[in-house]
Design an enzyme around this catalytic site. Structure first.
Site, PDB file in Angstrom:
ATOM      1  N   LEU A 133      20.803  32.680  49.441  1.00  0.00           N
ATOM      2  CA  LEU A 133      21.217  32.691  48.047  1.00  0.00           C
ATOM      3  C   LEU A 133      22.672  33.158  47.948  1.00  0.00           C
ATOM      4  O   LEU A 133      23.112  34.024  48.701  1.00  0.00           O
ATOM      5  CB  LEU A 133      20.326  33.632  47.232  1.00  0.00           C
ATOM      6  CG  LEU A 133      18.929  33.121  46.889  1.00  0.00           C
ATOM      7  CD1 LEU A 133      18.099  34.238  46.268  1.00  0.00           C
ATOM      8  CD2 LEU A 133      18.997  31.924  45.951  1.00  0.00           C
TER       9      LEU A 133
ATOM     10  N   GLY B  79      16.485  20.166  49.992  1.00  0.00           N
ATOM     11  CA  GLY B  79      15.946  19.193  49.059  1.00  0.00           C
ATOM     12  C   GLY B  79      16.562  17.813  49.213  1.00  0.00           C
ATOM     13  O   GLY B  79      17.778  17.684  49.378  1.00  0.00           O
TER      14      GLY B  79
ATOM     15  N   HIS C  17      51.947  50.618  27.572  1.00  0.00           N
ATOM     16  CA  HIS C  17      53.000  51.033  28.509  1.00  0.00           C
ATOM     17  C   HIS C  17      52.606  52.362  29.146  1.00  0.00           C
ATOM     18  O   HIS C  17      52.113  53.247  28.451  1.00  0.00           O
ATOM     19  CB  HIS C  17      54.332  51.203  27.765  1.00  0.00           C
ATOM     20  CG  HIS C  17      55.414  51.777  28.623  1.00  0.00           C
ATOM     21  ND1 HIS C  17      56.119  51.022  29.531  1.00  0.00           N
ATOM     22  CD2 HIS C  17      55.898  53.046  28.723  1.00  0.00           C
ATOM     23  CE1 HIS C  17      57.003  51.789  30.143  1.00  0.00           C
ATOM     24  NE2 HIS C  17      56.891  53.029  29.666  1.00  0.00           N
TER      25      HIS C  17
END
Length: 457
Positions: A37, A113, A436
Site C-alpha cells: 500500500l 488485477g 515579518h
C-alpha cells in the site's frame, strides 16, 4: 462474483485516496494492490527520499555548526540506522493507510488485477484468483523507472530509484544518468554522505522542464558544493572492470569516466500490467483520458502516472478525486493549478507557467524577481541564498506562474498556488499583509516592485 460501485486498481496516492473519497461519499469500494500500500511514492519514492534527505540535512547542519558558534569536533553516521529509520517511517505510514481503508469499510484485494471491457477484474492472489465486478473502475497502476537500452548497461550492477534507497554501502563515487528531479535529490543525499557525485544530463541544463533561471541557479549551487554536472552530454556505453567505465560524448568529443556506482534516473514509464484485455485509447504510451479522467470506455477512468502529464503524487490524488466526482455525476470545471517541488539543497518550487512557457503561449509577460540576499529571516538563519520570481501578464497583472528557489520554499509554494487558484493579481498580492521576518514576504516585495512601489528593493 462480488459487485462494487467502484473498483480501483492500484493502492498508491491516486488509488487509495480515490478509494477513501468514494467510500466517504457512500459508495461500496474495492481496492486491488499487488504490492505494498502507498505505491511508489510511499515505498520507493517521495517518502524514502525525503526521509534520507532529512538525514543529509542534519549532517549538513552539523558541518556548518561552527558559524553559529557551536563547536563539534567530530561526528559520524551509520547508514544502516538511516535505512532502518527510513523503513520505520514507511511502515508507520503504510499502517496508517491500511487503518484508513478498514475504517472506511474498503475491501482490499492483495493481488494483481486484470481488467476487461465489461468492467470485470480478475485478481491473481497467492493461492487463488477472485473476480469482482464494478459499475465504475479507476485505473491507478502507476509507473516504473524507465531503463534505456544502452550498450553494456545490463552487464553492470546499477541502481534505479526502486533500489537506491536500500543501498547497504555508501559508494565512493556515484554517477547519476539523468539530471531531473529524482536524480538531483539523490545526488544531494549522497553528496552529504561524502560520496563524489557526478551527473550526466543529455539536455542543455538540469531540470529542463522548469524555469531557466531556477535551473541555472540550482546548477551553480550544486557545482559550488562539489557535485560534478555534465550537461549536453550523451551516455554511449558501460563496461565493468575493477570499476565501472562510462563512455560519454559532449560536443562531438568522446571521453570516459570511472565510477563505483551508477544510478539510472532518466524518467518513468507507465505500468501497463493487467491492461492487455482492455481496449482503451492511448496517447503514445500513456492511457488517454478526458477532463474528468474518463478513458474511451464509459465508466473506466485512469489517473496518475498511467496517464502521463504531472507525474506527481499530489497530482494523482487530485485526479482520483476528480474521477470520483464524475462517477457521482459532477463535471470537473476548473483547470489544474499544480505546484511542483524539488527537494534539493537548496530547494526549488514552482506553480503555473514558466516565463518561457508564458511567452510561447502569446502572453505579454512582465516578470519580477527578488533575491533573498537581503531578507531578514534568511540572513538570521543563514538561509538567504535564493530568489522569488513572479511571472505575470503585463496589462492586468494576472499571475501566470511563481518560481521559488531557496530554503523551505517547498513549504511556501502553496501560498502562491492558493493565490493563483483565486485568480489574484499583482495589485491584490501587494495589498496583502505578510508577516515579518519571513522568507515568504519576498512575494510582497516582488509584487510591490512590479507595481513600482518597492520598499526594500
Amino acid at each position: 462474483m462480488t459487485k462494487f460501485d467502484v473498483a480501483i486498481v492500484g493502492g498508491g496516492p491516486g488509488g487509495y485516496v480515490s478509494a477513501i473519497r468514494a467510500a466517504k461519499l457512500g459508495l461500496s469500494v474495492a481496492l486491488v494492490e499487488g504490492r505494498e500500500l502507498g505505491g511508489t511514492c510511499l515505498n520507493r519514492g517521495c517518502i524514502p527520499s525525503k526521509t534520507l534527505l532529512k538525514n543529509a540535512e542534519v549532517i549538513n547542519q552539523v558541518k556548518d555548526a561552527k558559524k553559529f558558534g557551536i563547536q563539534i569536533d567530530s561526528f559520524s553516521f551509520d547508514l544502516n540506522t538511516m535505512i532502518e529509520r527510513k523503513n520505520q517511517v514507511i511502515g508507520q505510514l503504510r499502517n496508517g493507510i491500511n487503518s484508513l481503508l478498514k475504517a472506511n469499510k474498503i475491501k482490499l484485494y492483495n493481488g494483481y488485477g486484470t481488467v476487461d471491457n465489461q468492467k470485470i477484474i480478475s485478481v491473481d492472489m497467492e493461492e487463488k484468483t477472485e473476480k469482482l465486478e464494478a459499475e465504475s473502475i479507476i485505473l491507478a497502476n502507476g509507473s516504473k523507472p524507465f531503463v534505456p537500452n544502452l550498450p553494456g548497461l545490463s552487464d553492470i550492477p546499477y541502481h534505479t530509484s526502486d533500489t537506491i534507497f536500500d543501498i547497504d554501502q555508501v559508494p565512493g563515487h556515484l554517477t547519476i544518468v539523468g539530471g531531473g528531479v529524482i536524480g538531483l535529490e539523490i545526488a544531494c543525499i549522497f553528496h552529504s554522505l561524502g560520496t563524489k557525485v557526478e551527473i550526466i544530463e543529455m539536455a542543455d541544463r538540469i531540470i529542463p522542464a522548469e524555469d531557466k533561471e531556477a535551473s541555472n541557479f540550482l546548477e551553480k549551487e550544486l557545482k559550488g558544493k562539489g557535485i560534478l554536472i555534465h550537461t549536453s552530454t550523451k551516455v554511449h556505453s558501460f563496461k565493468k572492470n575493477e570499476k565501472t567505465k562510462v563512455q560519454i560524448e559532449k560536443n562531438g568529443k568522446e571521453t570516459s569516466l570511472e565510477t563505483d556506482g551508477v544510478l539510472v534516473s532518466v524518467g518513468r514509464e507507465p505500468n501497463l500490467i493487467g491492461l492487455d484485455n482492455l481496449s482503451v485509447d492511448y496517447d503514445g504510451k500513456f492511457v488517454k483520458v478526458d477532463d474528468n479522467m474518463q478513458t474511451s470506455i464509459e465508466g473506466i477512468y485512469a489517473i496518475g502516472d498511467l496517464i502521463g502529464g504531472y507525474q506527481l503524487a499530489h497530482a494523482a490524488s487530485e485526479e482520483g478525486i476528480r474521477a470520483v466526482n464524475h462517477i457521482l455525476g459532477e463535471n470537473n470545471k476548473k483547470d489544474f493549478i499544480m505546484p511542483r517541488c524539488i527537494y534539493t539543497f537548496p530547494e526549488i518550487a514552482s506553480v503555473g507557467m514558466t516565463e518561457e512557457q508564458a511567452k510561447a503561449q502569446g502572453y505579454q509577460v512582465k516578470s519580477q524577481k527578488i533575491d533573498l540576499a537581503a531578507n531578514g529571516k534568511g540572513i538570521a538563519s543563514s538561509e538567504n541564498n535564493g530568489f522569488m520570481k513572479i511571472i505575470s501578464e503585463k496589462k492586468y497583472g494576472e499571475i501566470l506562474g511563481v518560481v521559488m528557489a531557496g530554503a523551505h520554499v517547498t513549504e511556501m509554494i502553496s501560498q502562491a498556488t492558493s493565490f493563483m487558484y483565486l485568480e489574484g493579481t499583482m495589485e491584490e498580492l501587494e495589498d496583502m499583509v505578510f508577516p515579518h521576518p519571513t522568507l515568504s514576504e519576498a512575494m510582497f516585495e516582488a509584487a510591490a516592485k512590479w507595481l513600482g512601489k518597492g520598499i526594500h528593493y
